[in-house]
Design a protein around this motif. Structure first.
Motif, PDB file in Angstrom:
ATOM      1  N   ALA A  14       7.953  -1.158  -9.085  1.00  0.00           N
ATOM      2  CA  ALA A  14       7.410  -0.559  -7.863  1.00  0.00           C
ATOM      3  C   ALA A  14       6.835   0.796  -8.229  1.00  0.00           C
ATOM      4  O   ALA A  14       7.214   1.393  -9.243  1.00  0.00           O
ATOM      5  N   ASN A  15       5.938   1.245  -7.393  1.00  0.00           N
ATOM      6  CA  ASN A  15       5.326   2.563  -7.569  1.00  0.00           C
ATOM      7  C   ASN A  15       6.228   3.582  -6.857  1.00  0.00           C
ATOM      8  O   ASN A  15       6.039   3.878  -5.684  1.00  0.00           O
ATOM      9  N   ILE A  16       7.197   4.067  -7.596  1.00  0.00           N
ATOM     10  CA  ILE A  16       8.255   4.903  -7.006  1.00  0.00           C
ATOM     11  C   ILE A  16       7.791   6.344  -6.901  1.00  0.00           C
ATOM     12  O   ILE A  16       7.250   6.920  -7.852  1.00  0.00           O
ATOM     13  N   VAL A  25      12.192   5.839  -2.578  1.00  0.00           N
ATOM     14  CA  VAL A  25      10.942   5.904  -1.813  1.00  0.00           C
ATOM     15  C   VAL A  25       9.833   5.365  -2.716  1.00  0.00           C
ATOM     16  O   VAL A  25       9.680   5.817  -3.853  1.00  0.00           O
ATOM     17  N   PHE A  26       9.081   4.389  -2.218  1.00  0.00           N
ATOM     18  CA  PHE A  26       8.009   3.805  -3.045  1.00  0.00           C
ATOM     19  C   PHE A  26       6.885   3.314  -2.142  1.00  0.00           C
ATOM     20  O   PHE A  26       7.058   3.113  -0.933  1.00  0.00           O
ATOM     21  N   HIS A  27       5.720   3.116  -2.773  1.00  0.00           N
ATOM     22  CA  HIS A  27       4.550   2.644  -2.045  1.00  0.00           C
ATOM     23  C   HIS A  27       4.710   1.170  -1.687  1.00  0.00           C
ATOM     24  O   HIS A  27       5.153   0.361  -2.517  1.00  0.00           O
ATOM     25  N   ASP A  28       4.320   0.823  -0.449  1.00  0.00           N
ATOM     26  CA  ASP A  28       4.348  -0.573  -0.025  1.00  0.00           C
ATOM     27  C   ASP A  28       3.331  -1.373  -0.854  1.00  0.00           C
ATOM     28  O   ASP A  28       2.229  -0.906  -1.124  1.00  0.00           O
ATOM     29  N   ILE A  29       3.702  -2.583  -1.226  1.00  0.00           N
ATOM     30  CA  ILE A  29       2.836  -3.419  -2.062  1.00  0.00           C
ATOM     31  C   ILE A  29       1.616  -3.906  -1.275  1.00  0.00           C
ATOM     32  O   ILE A  29       0.594  -4.270  -1.870  1.00  0.00           O
ATOM     33  N   ASN A  30       1.699  -3.901   0.045  1.00  0.00           N
ATOM     34  CA  ASN A  30       0.608  -4.405   0.901  1.00  0.00           C
ATOM     35  C   ASN A  30       0.304  -3.357   1.970  1.00  0.00           C
ATOM     36  O   ASN A  30       0.611  -3.533   3.147  1.00  0.00           O
ATOM     37  N   GLN A  32      -0.822  -0.905   4.820  1.00  0.00           N
ATOM     38  CA  GLN A  32      -1.523  -1.073   6.091  1.00  0.00           C
ATOM     39  C   GLN A  32      -2.248   0.202   6.516  1.00  0.00           C
ATOM     40  O   GLN A  32      -2.837   0.259   7.601  1.00  0.00           O
ATOM     41  N   ALA A  33      -2.230   1.198   5.682  1.00  0.00           N
ATOM     42  CA  ALA A  33      -2.880   2.485   5.952  1.00  0.00           C
ATOM     43  C   ALA A  33      -3.041   3.181   4.608  1.00  0.00           C
ATOM     44  O   ALA A  33      -2.394   2.772   3.617  1.00  0.00           O
ATOM     45  N   PRO A  34      -3.897   4.208   4.534  1.00  0.00           N
ATOM     46  CA  PRO A  34      -4.065   4.912   3.245  1.00  0.00           C
ATOM     47  C   PRO A  34      -2.741   5.401   2.663  1.00  0.00           C
ATOM     48  O   PRO A  34      -2.570   5.397   1.443  1.00  0.00           O
ATOM     49  N   VAL A  35      -1.844   5.839   3.528  1.00  0.00           N
ATOM     50  CA  VAL A  35      -0.472   6.120   3.094  1.00  0.00           C
ATOM     51  C   VAL A  35       0.438   5.093   3.765  1.00  0.00           C
ATOM     52  O   VAL A  35       0.457   4.986   5.001  1.00  0.00           O
ATOM     53  N   HIS A  36       1.118   4.313   2.965  1.00  0.00           N
ATOM     54  CA  HIS A  36       2.115   3.367   3.491  1.00  0.00           C
ATOM     55  C   HIS A  36       3.257   3.318   2.473  1.00  0.00           C
ATOM     56  O   HIS A  36       3.155   2.686   1.416  1.00  0.00           O
ATOM     57  N   GLN A  93      10.734  -8.602   7.278  1.00  0.00           N
ATOM     58  CA  GLN A  93      10.672  -9.559   6.162  1.00  0.00           C
ATOM     59  C   GLN A  93      11.809  -9.358   5.170  1.00  0.00           C
ATOM     60  O   GLN A  93      12.281 -10.323   4.570  1.00  0.00           O
ATOM     61  N   VAL A  94      12.169  -8.118   4.958  1.00  0.00           N
ATOM     62  CA  VAL A  94      13.170  -7.810   3.927  1.00  0.00           C
ATOM     63  C   VAL A  94      14.455  -7.361   4.625  1.00  0.00           C
ATOM     64  O   VAL A  94      14.472  -6.336   5.319  1.00  0.00           O
ATOM     65  N   PRO A  95      15.550  -8.128   4.466  1.00  0.00           N
ATOM     66  CA  PRO A  95      16.788  -7.827   5.194  1.00  0.00           C
ATOM     67  C   PRO A  95      17.589  -6.704   4.523  1.00  0.00           C
ATOM     68  O   PRO A  95      18.729  -6.899   4.078  1.00  0.00           O
ATOM     69  N   HIS A  96      16.955  -5.554   4.447  1.00  0.00           N
ATOM     70  CA  HIS A  96      17.564  -4.351   3.870  1.00  0.00           C
ATOM     71  C   HIS A  96      16.885  -3.195   4.599  1.00  0.00           C
ATOM     72  O   HIS A  96      15.668  -2.996   4.423  1.00  0.00           O
ATOM     73  N   LEU A  97      17.651  -2.486   5.421  1.00  0.00           N
ATOM     74  CA  LEU A  97      17.086  -1.441   6.284  1.00  0.00           C
ATOM     75  C   LEU A  97      16.120  -0.536   5.525  1.00  0.00           C
ATOM     76  O   LEU A  97      16.448  -0.048   4.442  1.00  0.00           O
ATOM     77  N   HIS A  98      14.953  -0.325   6.114  1.00  0.00           N
ATOM     78  CA  HIS A  98      13.960   0.562   5.506  1.00  0.00           C
ATOM     79  C   HIS A  98      13.056   1.106   6.596  1.00  0.00           C
ATOM     80  O   HIS A  98      12.874   0.489   7.643  1.00  0.00           O
ATOM     81  N   LEU A  99      12.466   2.236   6.288  1.00  0.00           N
ATOM     82  CA  LEU A  99      11.545   2.900   7.210  1.00  0.00           C
ATOM     83  C   LEU A  99      10.155   2.881   6.590  1.00  0.00           C
ATOM     84  O   LEU A  99       9.991   3.218   5.415  1.00  0.00           O
ATOM     85  N   HIS A 100       9.178   2.444   7.396  1.00  0.00           N
ATOM     86  CA  HIS A 100       7.780   2.516   6.971  1.00  0.00           C
ATOM     87  C   HIS A 100       7.235   3.879   7.387  1.00  0.00           C
ATOM     88  O   HIS A 100       7.376   4.281   8.559  1.00  0.00           O
ATOM     89  N   LEU A 101       6.586   4.566   6.482  1.00  0.00           N
ATOM     90  CA  LEU A 101       5.875   5.818   6.772  1.00  0.00           C
ATOM     91  C   LEU A 101       4.390   5.528   6.587  1.00  0.00           C
ATOM     92  O   LEU A 101       3.959   5.161   5.485  1.00  0.00           O
ATOM     93  N   LEU A 102       3.645   5.634   7.696  1.00  0.00           N
ATOM     94  CA  LEU A 102       2.228   5.267   7.703  1.00  0.00           C
ATOM     95  C   LEU A 102       1.384   6.455   8.128  1.00  0.00           C
ATOM     96  O   LEU A 102       1.724   7.162   9.090  1.00  0.00           O
ATOM     97  N   GLY A 103       0.261   6.653   7.446  1.00  0.00           N
ATOM     98  CA  GLY A 103      -0.630   7.735   7.850  1.00  0.00           C
ATOM     99  C   GLY A 103      -1.887   7.724   7.016  1.00  0.00           C
ATOM    100  O   GLY A 103      -2.157   6.798   6.256  1.00  0.00           O
ATOM    101  N   GLY A 104      -2.680   8.777   7.203  1.00  0.00           N
ATOM    102  CA  GLY A 104      -3.930   8.900   6.458  1.00  0.00           C
ATOM    103  C   GLY A 104      -5.129   8.358   7.209  1.00  0.00           C
ATOM    104  O   GLY A 104      -6.254   8.390   6.707  1.00  0.00           O
ATOM    105  N   ARG A 105      -4.892   7.833   8.418  1.00  0.00           N
ATOM    106  CA  ARG A 105      -5.981   7.407   9.309  1.00  0.00           C
ATOM    107  C   ARG A 105      -5.427   7.401  10.724  1.00  0.00           C
ATOM    108  O   ARG A 105      -4.192   7.348  10.913  1.00  0.00           O
ATOM    109  N   PRO A 106      -6.322   7.412  11.742  1.00  0.00           N
ATOM    110  CA  PRO A 106      -5.812   7.273  13.111  1.00  0.00           C
ATOM    111  C   PRO A 106      -5.164   5.899  13.278  1.00  0.00           C
ATOM    112  O   PRO A 106      -5.714   4.892  12.839  1.00  0.00           O
TER     113      PRO A 106
END
Ligand code: 5GP
Length: 112
Positions: A14-16, A25-30, A32-36, A93-106
């Protein structure tokens, strides 16, 4: 082991961005925003609905970690969204609690 435990164990690459005793903390593989980015407590709580009173400190730290990473990635002022999917209707999808941090666009609201 959950997928995210395998990332912690370096069994899956992973891109940690950051790791400490409690979080990875690592970058999502897919993205949904410039920062995910995914902020993942190492302790594998399956989903938010399974969290207990004794997890209160960890859950607070999870939000503070998201704030810290948003600052470090330069999206604190432009704005960002945090998402926690819990269970089937949320599309978790992944049964392990996690928080998505999304940004870089409206980001549109409401979400789908
Ligand atoms: P969930 O739907 O469970 O809230 O989110 C799981 C997230 O994990 C998805 O956004 C998905 O793209 C991401 N993901 C799934 N497999 C991998 C992987 O192997 N590596 C990384 N970095 N992200 C993954």
């Amino acid at each position: 082991m959950t997928l995210f435990e395998k990332i912690v164990a370096r069994q899956i690459p992973a891109n940690i961005i950051q790791e400490d005793d409690d979080f990875i903390v690592f970058h999502d593989i897919n993205p949904q925003a410039p920062v995910h980015v995914l902020v993942v407590p190492k302790r594998p709580i399956p989903r938010l609905s399974h969290a207990k009173e004794e997890d209160a400190k960890l859950l607070g730290q999870l939000l503070l970690k998201a704030r810290e990473i948003a600052k470090s990635l330069g999206i604190a002022d432009s704005g960002f969204r945090v998402v926690i999917n819990s269970g089937p209707d949320a599309g978790q999808q992944v049964p392990h609690l996690h928080l998505h941090l999304l940004g870089g666009r409206p980001l549109a609201w409401p979400p789908g």
